[in-house]
Design a protein around this motif. Structure first.
Motif, PDB file in Angstrom:
ATOM      1  N   ASP A 286      13.552  -2.574   6.933  1.00  0.00           N
ATOM      2  CA  ASP A 286      12.318  -1.813   7.123  1.00  0.00           C
ATOM      3  C   ASP A 286      11.121  -2.747   7.313  1.00  0.00           C
ATOM      4  OD1 ASP A 286      10.526   0.193   7.335  1.00  0.00           O
ATOM      5  OD2 ASP A 286      10.640   0.886   5.267  1.00  0.00           O
ATOM      6  N   PHE A 287      11.243  -3.679   8.281  1.00  0.00           N
ATOM      7  CA  PHE A 287      10.171  -4.627   8.528  1.00  0.00           C
ATOM      8  C   PHE A 287       8.868  -3.929   8.913  1.00  0.00           C
ATOM      9  CE2 PHE A 287      13.406  -8.099   9.759  1.00  0.00           C
ATOM     10  CZ  PHE A 287      13.474  -8.505   8.450  1.00  0.00           C
ATOM     11  N   ALA A 288       8.974  -2.857   9.704  1.00  0.00           N
ATOM     12  CA  ALA A 288       7.765  -2.197  10.179  1.00  0.00           C
ATOM     13  C   ALA A 288       6.943  -1.646   9.014  1.00  0.00           C
ATOM     14  CB  ALA A 288       8.144  -1.077  11.155  1.00  0.00           C
ATOM     15  N   ALA A 289       7.602  -0.930   8.089  1.00  0.00           N
ATOM     16  CA  ALA A 289       6.886  -0.385   6.941  1.00  0.00           C
ATOM     17  C   ALA A 289       6.358  -1.504   6.040  1.00  0.00           C
ATOM     18  CB  ALA A 289       7.804   0.538   6.144  1.00  0.00           C
ATOM     19  N   LEU A 290       7.131  -2.568   5.880  1.00  0.00           N
ATOM     20  CA  LEU A 290       6.693  -3.695   5.067  1.00  0.00           C
ATOM     21  C   LEU A 290       5.449  -4.347   5.660  1.00  0.00           C
ATOM     22  CD1 LEU A 290       7.068  -5.767   2.818  1.00  0.00           C
ATOM     23  CD2 LEU A 290       8.711  -6.963   4.270  1.00  0.00           C
ATOM     24  N   LEU A 291       5.430  -4.513   6.970  1.00  0.00           N
ATOM     25  CA  LEU A 291       4.280  -5.129   7.623  1.00  0.00           C
ATOM     26  C   LEU A 291       3.048  -4.227   7.547  1.00  0.00           C
ATOM     27  CD1 LEU A 291       6.179  -6.569  10.695  1.00  0.00           C
ATOM     28  CD2 LEU A 291       5.111  -7.899   8.874  1.00  0.00           C
TER      29      LEU A 291
END
Length: 473
Positions: A286-291
């Motif tokens: 979940d890179f997008a939510a983390l970023l």
């Protein structure tokens, strides 16, 4: 089990703890500028290579156009995938950003209790004051519950020309979305927007994140692209992998099987495989939510630091003014420079050093206090954010109050224990009375039994009063 089996087979709890630890390590690593830079360059390079080698792959397929039916359909399927990718990044990707406002408004209607402002109180239907002002005035006013009929910003009450209701905002208007976001922050509910934005971050991208070479020119020179831009790049890469990658890998494997290992087949196959691995990593971790969370934390921290800096400047000026006043008073106690004895000079130096040490200690404690305030506000924001994310994911308000002990729950438990003991004493008194049979007793015996039962109850209640005082004091 053998020692080897014990090492290989873990319980579900151990596996869950391991995954959580891995996610935390990933989150810490992604906060480093060098990691963001490295991931950005990797995504830019692989994505652009994947796009242009797809064209090389199409040319290679045309050489075998009539050999098999899947080679005949391959160029059309991959071309349709590229067209789907362009449609996604140009049309549907930018539209996704407008859905955050709609999600927050829907939550406002379905979960009104989550939109009660802790910063403002409702003095009347048309007037709001801050919670601090209400406390200073000694008024116990209800919290402001935001609805679609509430003002966007607390500083714009009803009746003013610039007033605009939340329900009057246009979800498709970028300026209105920004106005709504700032308004929620002013009400103290900014974490609601951030939670919806994090949930929506899976699906956001734009042409500048997806067009080959354009994105490289836009982000390739940056030392540290913003987390939002990196999330858009990852989502664009995922869209391209899903649109063309799967069928391209299938055709590549068939070409290897039918015609052996050739450069025209191996290069596109390897690049597509790497792009697919990046896509799967983006989905799993979940890179997008983390970023997006990193970006929201950065904005919040900047806002808190800006507010604290202004307060610190005022407090620092007060400390400095007090130091200068004390310094001047000390100088007045001693003769002028050149007229003091060595002992007086040493005494003056000691007093001046004491004043400077006091000023330094005050500044140090002030910095520690505001640093602790920043940490507490950030932790409270993270807790609220996680709570609202679970609310939007599960459709209910998560509560952990049953698992947490505090002063209020302790007082309630003590009160329940006291009431239970008192009820047992009174029940025993009533049972003893009901067991008496006046028909088989004389008047003197009945009176004596009644007196004995009453004295026994009173003695128990007297001991009970001591226990009540100890528990409920």
């Amino acid at each position: 089990q053998t020692p080897l089996q014990k090492r290989l087979f873990h319980s579900p709890q151990e596996l869950n703890h391991g995954l959580l630890a891995m996610c935390k390590c990933m989150e810490k690593a992604m906060k480093r500028p060098c990691v963001i830079r490295m991931v950005t360059l990797c995504v830019l390079t692989v994505s652009d290579l994947d796009f242009f080698f797809s064209i090389l792959f199409l040319v290679n397929l045309t050489h075998h156009f009539h050999d098999q039916v899947y080679y005949t359909c391959g160029p059309f399927v991959i071309g349709a995938g590229i067209l789907t990718y362009l449609t996604g990044i140009i049309i549907f990707g930018p539209r996704q950003k407008a859905k955050v406002m709609g999600k927050v408004m829907k939550l406002m209607q379905t979960n009104p209790r989550e939109f009660q402002s802790d910063l403002y109180r409702e003095k009347s239907p048309d007037e709001y004051i801050t919670a601090q002002e209400a406390a200073q005035q000694g008024q116990r006013l209800p919290k402001v519950a935001l609805t679609l009929e509430s003002p966007v910003h607390p500083s714009n009450p009803r009746g003013r020309p610039q007033f605009r209701k939340i329900g009057q905002l246009d979800k498709s208007n970028k300026d209105h979305r920004e106005l709504f976001r700032k308004g929620l922050s002013a009400w103290g509910l900014g974490y609601m927007w951030e939670a919806a934005d994090l949930q929506n971050s899976w699906n956001c991208t734009s042409p500048v994140h997806g067009l080959p070479m354009v994105r490289l020119a836009r982000f390739g020179f940056m030392v540290q692209p913003s987390p939002v831009d990196l999330g858009g790049l990852l989502n664009a890469n995922a869209l391209y992998s899903f649109a063309t990658g799967g069928f391209q890998l299938f055709l590549g494997c068939m070409l290897l099987n039918d015609y052996g290992y050739t450069l025209e087949t191996m290069i596109p196959l390897v690049v597509s495989s790497v792009a697919l691995v990046l896509c799967l990593a983006n989905v799993i971790w979940d890179f997008a939510a983390l970023l997006m969370k990193m970006d929201a934390e950065q904005r919040l921290a900047e806002a808190i630091i800006l507010k604290n800096d202004a307060a610190k400047a005022r407090e620092h000026d007060g400390y400095r003014q007090d130091m200068e006043t004390k310094t001047e008073a000390i100088k007045q106690k001693y003769p002028r420079t050149g007229q003091m004895s060595p002992a007086q000079e040493l005494a003056l130096d000691d007093e001046m050093r004491g004043v400077n040490d006091q000023f330094s200690d005050r500044v140090h404690r002030m910095n520690e206090r505001y640093g602790d305030l920043l940490e507490r506000e950030m932790n409270a924001w993270r807790e609220n954010l996680e709570r609202e994310r679970r609310l939007m994911r599960d459709g209910r308000v998560p509560t952990d109050s049953n698992d947490r002990t505090n002063h209020n729950t302790e007082a309630i438990n003590n009160r329940d224990a006291v009431e239970k003991q008192e009820a047992q004493i009174n029940a025993a008194f009533r049972n003893a009375l009901s067991e008496l049979n006046p028909a088989n007793m004389s008047a003197e015996e009945f009176a004596a039994k009644m007196e004995q039962i009453k004295n026994d109850r009173d003695a128990k209640l007297k001991a009970f009063d001591d226990m009540r005082t100890a528990l409920l004091a």
